[in-house]
Design an enzyme around this catalytic site. Structure first.
Site, PDB file in Angstrom:
ATOM      1  N   CYS A  72       0.868  -1.175   0.000  1.00  0.00           N
ATOM      2  CA  CYS A  72       0.000   0.000   0.000  1.00  0.00           C
ATOM      3  C   CYS A  72       0.907   1.227   0.000  1.00  0.00           C
ATOM      4  CB  CYS A  72      -0.959  -0.018   1.188  1.00  0.00           C
ATOM      5  SG  CYS A  72      -0.145  -0.053   2.805  1.00  0.00           S
ATOM      6  N   THR A  73       0.368   2.382   0.304  1.00  0.00           N
ATOM      7  CA  THR A  73       1.148   3.621   0.201  1.00  0.00           C
ATOM      8  C   THR A  73       2.325   3.655   1.165  1.00  0.00           C
ATOM      9  OG1 THR A  73      -0.879   4.785  -0.427  1.00  0.00           O
ATOM     10  CG2 THR A  73       1.018   6.129   0.200  1.00  0.00           C
TER      11      THR A  73
END
Length: 317
Positions: free
Chosen positions: A179-180
């Protein structure tokens, strides 16, 4: 010339009286003239803050001095101006909304996927027994994602648990979630383990850390971020643009909100179509009587106001 930084971080660590902590922490951030968004929950912290280099250093040093937060891995970006307008610090039930609050099922402090460092991910990402899984929302991976990654059509992370069955055929493979910044993977990988997946990894520090430490190889497009920048570059090795303008199909990395406040949809649009449609996603939205003034950014705040850079000058310890 004043220099600014933006800090991205999270930490799963129990906070007693988290509501009071959120209130006190907001005042602490304001005392440093920081701007940003922080979520506080009983389970920990999730934040992005921005300010002068000096203020950011004081902030990081202060959190690291607290035993609860000593292991926070800050992702640091040098920026030309602060990445937010205001400072928000709010108490919520979770630091990333998953709907999975049963500690008997999900507790990242007790059990989660193996943290895979960026350099190790580079070495194994192309192996035949590796399945790379993007646990972010559709508008995030539409603008950038790893080559060959599995993505899901979800609007929020809380929808991810419903997609687990789509991964069932990969149970004999090594699953690597990303994810980020890593926070969603803590719960996503823990859920996969709970559901019987045995070889579960997560990209430590997420896309942002991977870009900084491994050059972002094979991450296609840009990385969506939750601040005024909207999207940032990641890949300095073999960059490509994968997102296209909704209206004309031209490749673009520009993501905006529809100028129609009742629509406000997040989508990619090239500058030419933005000018033609006044920042609206369609002719219908362009004709809305309350359409907002499009300034070329497609970013709107509830009460538009300039950043007071005088207030953001370095503070004295």
């Amino acid at each position: 010339m004043i220099k600014y930084q933006t800090l991205l971080y999270y930490c799963y660590s129990r906070i007693s009286d988290a509501e009071q902590f959120a209130s006190d922490h907001l005042q602490f951030c304001k005392s440093l003239n920081l701007v940003g968004r922080i979520i506080v929950a009983d389970e920990g912290l999730n934040g992005t803050v921005s300010g002068t280099d000096e203020s950011c250093k004081i902030y990081m040093d202060t959190l690291h001095a607290d035993p609860r937060f000593s292991k926070i891995d800050f992702k640091i970006d040098d920026v030309e101006e602060p990445s937010f307008i205001k400072m928000h610090c709010r108490y919520k039930a979770e630091i990333v909304h998953s709907g999975l609050r049963d500690p008997g099922i999900i507790d990242p402090e007790l059990k989660t996927g193996i943290h895979l460092e960026p350099e190790d991910f580079v070495k194994m990402k192309d192996d035949d027994d590796i399945v790379i899984v993007d646990v972010r929302s559709n508008y995030e991976h539409s603008i950038g994602r790893f080559k060959n990654a599995i993505t899901f059509d979800i609007e929020n992370f809380r929808d991810f648990p419903e997609k687990i069955n789509e991964l069932a055929k990969y149970k004999n493979k090594k699953i690597v979630t990303y994810c980020t910044g890593g926070i969603k993977c803590e719960k996503a990988s823990a859920l996969l383990l709970h559901e019987g997946f045995e070889n579960v990894y997560q990209l430590h520090g997420g896309i942002i850390k991977y870009g900084k430490e491994a050059g972002g190889e094979d991450f296609e497009g840009k990385c969506y971020v939750f601040d005024n920048r909207v999207a940032v570059d990641v890949n300095s090795v073999n960059p490509v643009v994968i997102s296209t303008c909704r209206n004309c199909g031209t490749h673009t990395t520009k993501m905006i909100n529809c100028a129609n406040p009742e629509c406000n949809e997040h989508f990619t649009q090239c500058d030419a179509c933005g000018e033609k449609l006044d920042g609206a996603c369609s002719v219908i939205c362009q004709s809305h009587p309350r359409i907002r003034v499009y300034d070329g950014t497609g970013y709107y705040v509830k009460v538009p106001q300039p950043i007071n850079k005088e207030k953001l000058k370095p503070v004295k310890a």
